[in-house]
Design an enzyme around this catalytic site. Structure first.
Site, PDB file in Angstrom:
ATOM      1  N   CYS A  36     -59.664  47.867   3.750  1.00  0.00           N
ATOM      2  CA  CYS A  36     -60.811  47.489   4.582  1.00  0.00           C
ATOM      3  C   CYS A  36     -61.926  48.520   4.507  1.00  0.00           C
ATOM      4  CB  CYS A  36     -60.358  47.262   6.017  1.00  0.00           C
ATOM      5  SG  CYS A  36     -59.210  45.872   6.155  1.00  0.00           S
ATOM      6  N   CYS A  87     -52.869  51.025   1.021  1.00  0.00           N
ATOM      7  CA  CYS A  87     -53.091  50.910   2.459  1.00  0.00           C
ATOM      8  C   CYS A  87     -52.384  51.996   3.258  1.00  0.00           C
ATOM      9  CB  CYS A  87     -52.781  49.491   2.923  1.00  0.00           C
ATOM     10  SG  CYS A  87     -54.071  48.334   2.374  1.00  0.00           S
ATOM     11  N   ASP A  88     -52.430  51.850   4.572  1.00  0.00           N
ATOM     12  CA  ASP A  88     -52.300  52.971   5.495  1.00  0.00           C
ATOM     13  C   ASP A  88     -51.088  53.871   5.291  1.00  0.00           C
ATOM     14  OD1 ASP A  88     -54.302  51.330   6.456  1.00  0.00           O
ATOM     15  OD2 ASP A  88     -53.914  51.840   8.529  1.00  0.00           O
ATOM     16  N   LYS A  89     -49.896  53.315   5.188  1.00  0.00           N
ATOM     17  CA  LYS A  89     -48.704  54.155   5.194  1.00  0.00           C
ATOM     18  C   LYS A  89     -48.155  54.428   3.806  1.00  0.00           C
ATOM     19  CE  LYS A  89     -49.462  53.912   9.416  1.00  0.00           C
ATOM     20  NZ  LYS A  89     -50.416  52.837   9.277  1.00  0.00           N
ATOM     21  N   ASP A 148     -51.689  46.700   8.209  1.00  0.00           N
ATOM     22  CA  ASP A 148     -51.822  47.043   9.620  1.00  0.00           C
ATOM     23  C   ASP A 148     -52.665  46.019  10.375  1.00  0.00           C
ATOM     24  OD1 ASP A 148     -50.396  49.289   8.937  1.00  0.00           O
ATOM     25  OD2 ASP A 148     -51.639  50.646  10.114  1.00  0.00           O
ATOM     26  N   GLU A 187     -50.573  51.078  16.757  1.00  0.00           N
ATOM     27  CA  GLU A 187     -52.014  51.284  16.848  1.00  0.00           C
ATOM     28  C   GLU A 187     -52.596  50.417  17.964  1.00  0.00           C
ATOM     29  OE1 GLU A 187     -53.130  52.495  12.260  1.00  0.00           O
ATOM     30  OE2 GLU A 187     -53.625  50.490  12.964  1.00  0.00           O
ATOM     31  N   SER A 239     -55.944  52.775  15.113  1.00  0.00           N
ATOM     32  CA  SER A 239     -56.410  52.427  13.779  1.00  0.00           C
ATOM     33  C   SER A 239     -57.612  53.293  13.446  1.00  0.00           C
ATOM     34  CB  SER A 239     -56.816  50.952  13.753  1.00  0.00           C
ATOM     35  OG  SER A 239     -57.584  50.661  12.606  1.00  0.00           O
TER      36      SER A 239
END
Length: 551
Positions: free
Chosen positions: A191, A119-121, A78, A442, A468
């Protein structure tokens, strides 16, 4: 479908011949086949170490008597996708990941799965797949990044984005910006703040789908390799006991996850992902539940971007289990829920004490008596909108000001950096929702620019897009209905007064009803020329308030 359906019997001799082509011995074919879903790639910092995690999982599976077989899952970074067309392809991958994993798992008759996301998704995408496929499954992530350090202070990706805003405002030099650039992200891993990736990895522990430390053990620690081996061993015990994801991700477990979410101060993206995961489990998790749980759940953690502590600090303080143990002191969790350890939540967290009350506040002394996320409603968002309350400055919890209207993120960002936003303004960014974006980008660039330019205590931002986990400030996202679906946000005009009241869970466009009715009568939402996957996605996706689920 399982190994026996494709390996045993004379009729399956052709299948066995293909397993021999893979180099699998008769002994390996006779053992449970465990699919290891690897999100490894060389473009996402949170995934560059996953090859080592996967090798450790394979060893754990083999030690426990299984046959490990790896297949891939995609993942978008992202941060790299932020602020351009690439961000349209972030949220949409959640469903690609779920669909492709379902296809691979069921086509090849696996007896169990170990999901290795980060990570995010791809964490929520793989949780959705686990619920859908419903064969014994364990999660082990790649782990969080260590914090960077600039001028003796820990930093994270949100610091980097805000440094860009500070540079544009002339508050830091070219040299200082370069120092941030080189020092902010010092290791592999997701992160280092409580952003979406770390939020979702922590919630795997709360749900019961990940082992202790899955959300917090840093990527570069050898303990992460040990955790991966134990995940490989754990899935074999689940196979033996036939404990499946929908035995674990029950309604009670999902409510536990939402409670832990509030205590940790997780990313607002969890309000997209938890309803989508619940949907795959056959459970309805609506936004009204979020406010009810928030009302009774204290916020115990202020990790970046809300504060100056990071994932490594949470790990050292006792991790997610220590937070959960605090919550049980007020009876806020169902402790009888089953987990991938084969034991209950209560058994898992027994004795997991809070080792640092500065990182995890004791439940008697929380940051606030209410949770980290709030759902706002009103004429602007009758179906709901979301704000990370724990990352809003006290003076911005109630705000009223004139609308500054933009039909895309790029136009808003340009206006902020050009100094065209004044104290008191409410920035409106529309046509960035699930359908209108499409893909619900985002808004980290504009929110970081606001903070970096010193406007965080006087300017709010609302959008039908999302944020985010690195976003902080009075930023309200997921406005539903979105502009592209005919929502009222589509007729907001420059200078209209917008009222945001987070303690009262309200967001209102203060324009007379008759005027709004006249505007809506003539409102035709803008259309974008779309092709490929985004066109299909926009045609099928629901609103942000329901989790951007594909119908």
């Amino acid at each position: 479908m399982s190994r026996e359906n494709i390996v045993d019997g004379v009729q399956n001799a052709p299948h066995r011949s293909l397993f021999h082509a893979l180099g699998l011995t008769e002994e390996e074919q006779a053992r449970p086949l465990i699919g290891i879903v690897s999100s490894y790639n060389e473009i996402v910092p949170g995934h560059m170490n996953i090859d080592k995690i996967v090798e450790a999982v394979k060893l754990g599976v083999a030690m426990a008597g299984g046959t490990p077989i790896v297949f891939p899952a995609i993942a978008v970074c992202d941060g790299i996708a932020m602020g351009h067309t690439g961000m349209k392809y972030s949220l949409v991958t959640r469903d690609l990941i779920a669909d492709s994993t379902e296809a691979m798992a069921l086509a090849h008759g696996f007896d169990g799965l170990v999901m290795v996301p980060n990570c995010d998704k791809n964490v929520p995408g793989l949780l959705m797949a686990a619920a859908r496929v419903n064969i014994p499954t364990v999660f082990v992530s790649g782990g969080p990044m260590l914090a960077g350090k600039v001028d003796g202070h820990k930093t994270s990706l949100s610091s980097m984005f805000e440094a860009v805003g500070s540079h544009s405002a002339g508050r830091i030099s070219d040299e200082k910006l370069l120092e941030y650039e080189c020092k902010t992200c010092p290791t592999c891993g997701s992160c280092s703040g409580m952003y979406t990736a770390n939020s979702m990895n922590c919630l795997t522990e709360a749900l019961g789908m990940g082992l202790r430390g899955n959300g917090t053990i840093p990527a570069v620690y050898s303990a992460r390799i040990e955790l991966a081996k134990h995940a490989g061993m754990a899935v074999m015990e689940l196979v033996r006991r036939n404990i499946r994801p929908r035995d674990i991700m029950t309604e009670a477990a999902l409510l536990n996850a939402l409670t832990v979410d509030m205590a940790l101060g997780c990313s607002t993206n969890s309000m997209l992902h938890l309803p989508a995961i619940a949907h795959e489990c056959g459970v309805e998790l609506n936004l009204d539940l979020a406010n009810r749980i928030s009302a009774k759940t204290p916020n115990l953690c202020h990790l970046a971007p809300a504060g100056r502590t990071y994932m490594e600090d949470l790990d050292e303080a006792g991790g997610v289990y220590a937070v959960m143990n605090e919550l049980t002191k007020k009876g806020l969790l169902r402790t009888d829920c089953m987990t991938v350890t084969g034991r209950t939540i209560g058994e898992n967290i027994a004795g997991c004490v809070n080792l640092n009350p500065e990182v995890i506040r004791p439940i008697e002394n929380p940051y606030s008596e209410t949770g980290g996320i709030a759902v706002l409603r009103g004429n602007l968002a009758p179906e709901g909108s979301v704000v990370k309350r724990s990352a809003v400055l006290p003076e911005m919890l109630v705000h009223e000001g004139p609308a500054r209207v933009f039909d895309c993120e790029e136009d808003a960002q340009a206006a902020i950096l050009a100094g065209k936003i004044a104290a008191g303004d409410v920035i409106v960014i529309r046509y960035e929702g699930p359908k209108g974006g499409p893909g619900m980008r985002e808004m980290l660039n504009p929110t970081s620019a606001i903070m970096g330019m010193g406007l965080g205590s006087s300017v709010a931002l609302i959008t039908d897009g999302r944020f985010s986990g690195a976003t902080r400030g009075a930023c309200v996202g997921h406005i539903t209905p979105e502009a592209a679906s005919g929502g009222l946000i589509g007729v907001v005009e420059e200078g209209d007064i917008i009222s945001i009241n987070i303690p009262e869970n309200r967001i209102e466009l203060k324009v007379e009803d008759a005027v709004l009715a006249e505007r809506m009568k003539h409102f035709v939402p803008k259309k974008k020329g779309l092709s490929g996957y985004l066109k299909r996605y926009a045609a099928l996706v629901s609103g942000g308030a329901s989790g951007a689920i594909l119908n």
